[in-house]
Design an enzyme around this catalytic site. Structure first.
Site, PDB file in Angstrom:
ATOM      1  CB  ALA A   1      -0.921  -0.009   1.219  1.00 40.44           C
ATOM      2  CB  CYS A   2       1.383   3.874  -2.421  1.00 40.80           C
ATOM      3  SG  CYS A   2      -0.202   4.359  -3.158  1.00 40.80           S
ATOM      4  CD  GLN A   3      -3.599   3.557  -0.114  1.00 43.61           C
ATOM      5  OE1 GLN A   3      -2.651   2.804   0.101  1.00 43.61           O
ATOM      6  NE2 GLN A   3      -4.698   3.163  -0.739  1.00 43.61           N
TER       7      GLN A   3
ATOM      8  CE1 TYR B   1       5.569   3.868   4.501  1.00 45.69           C
ATOM      9  CE2 TYR B   1       4.422   2.634   2.789  1.00 45.69           C
ATOM     10  CZ  TYR B   1       5.007   2.687   4.039  1.00 45.69           C
ATOM     11  OH  TYR B   1       5.030   1.570   4.834  1.00 45.69           O
TER      12      TYR B   1
END
Length: 323
Positions: A77-79, A81
């Site tokens: 998951a990128c949320q 960062y």
């Protein structure tokens, strides 16, 4: 011996597709994701029955050891960062839990069993490189004998008309090592902006080409790559184009803020989940009419709107005087 790969946070199977097109002799033997819709699309894209809907934080070393995988592909998951999230919490974000579980718990346990993967590829959003999660990741990998290389790359470097900057980490366990990359020196190693061993990429999007070379408005960086039109589907029915058109009232109010591209454009902005909901930083919008000068159109509209508003205010003032 063919490579056996595990794909974590598999989504719709993007890394699977990249691996299959890489020319490497091997296959993805199992994929893991929690999202039901993503798993269904993955099955449609890769109908081999290898996708498993599971909470990745529940995976254990013995379970993964059974696959005898020598490559891990991970796109967590990128949320936690992303720079687009002003409240990004990094490693303290619950969505980072499963990735930290894999790296800090499962991977060391696999190493103790002698079943750790020889190689890893991790992909995430630009911004991950400044996170504490990245420091934990590098510290763990190096304690387990992995050599790493980190990169920030954009599809524009490879001729793809999209400017989505992404973070990549590649890891190999000793005695494997990377060509053209110095041995690890510490947590602040070089962040590569091009493929090691290849010429550095120069972003020339702000440099204008001579008008006789290309169409007006093209830039140097657009020329070697492909244009947007190559990726457009042919409309099945001209009468359905209005279904994806931006309403006039939205254009009138926010049109100057849109990132507008043409079929002949050599770049687009990164698309986010805010697309169709946010005006800025959510992705480009497509203008099919190559001959229309959008800047002049909006300028003319704004000028007419200002004059109309001024005229209306003037009439209101006259009425107030009369009354």
């Amino acid at each position: 011996m063919p490579v056996r790969a595990l794909e974590f946070y598999s989504g719709i199977g993007g890394l699977h597709l990249a691996f299959s097109r890489s020319g490497v002799d091997g296959s993805v033997v199992q994929a893991f994701d929690w999202d039901q819709t993503a798993c269904q699309v993955y099955t449609a894209n890769h109908p081999s029955g290898i996708i498993q809907k599971v909470d990745i934080a529940s995976l254990t070393a013995p379970t993964l050891a059974a696959f005898q995988a020598d490559l891990w592909l991970l796109s967590p998951a990128c949320q936690p960062y992303t720079v687009l999230n002003p409240n990004a919490k990094g490693e303290s974000d619950p969505r980072a839990k499963s990735f930290l579980h894999l790296i800090q718990v499962v991977l060391p346990e696999l190493a103790a069993l002698g079943s750790q993967p020889a190689r890893l590829l991790i992909e995430n959003v630009a911004g991950f490189e400044t996170s504490t999660t990245r420091h934990l990741l590098l510290s763990t990998l190096r304690s387990l004998g992995y050599t790493t290389v980190e990169l920030l790359l954009t599809p524009l470097q490879f001729g793809i008309p999209n400017s989505r900057l992404r973070y990549y980490l590649l890891a190999k366990q000793a005695p494997l090592k990377f060509a053209h990359v110095p041995v690890n020196q510490g947590i602040h190693d070089l962040m590569w902006r091009h493929i090691p061993g290849h010429s550095p990429w120069i972003d020339r999007r702000s440099q204008q080409l001579p008008s006789e070379s290309v169409r007006v408005g093209a830039t140097v960086s657009e020329q070697p790559g492909r244009h947007v039109g190559l990726y457009l589907d042919e409309p099945s029915d001209e009468g359905t184009l209005h279904l994806t058109a931006i309403p006039d009232k939205v254009l009138e109010k926010w049109g100057k803020l849109f990132d507008i591209v043409l079929p002949s454009s050599g770049r687009t902005c990164c698309f986010t989940r805010g697309y169709t909901q946010l005006v800025e930083r959510a992705g480009s919008v497509l203008q099919m009419n190559e001959d229309l000068d959008t800047a002049k159109t909006f300028d003319a509209f704004l000028q007419a709107h200002i004059f109309a508003t001024f005229d209306e205010d003037s009439r209101s003032g006259e009425q107030s005087t009369v009354w």
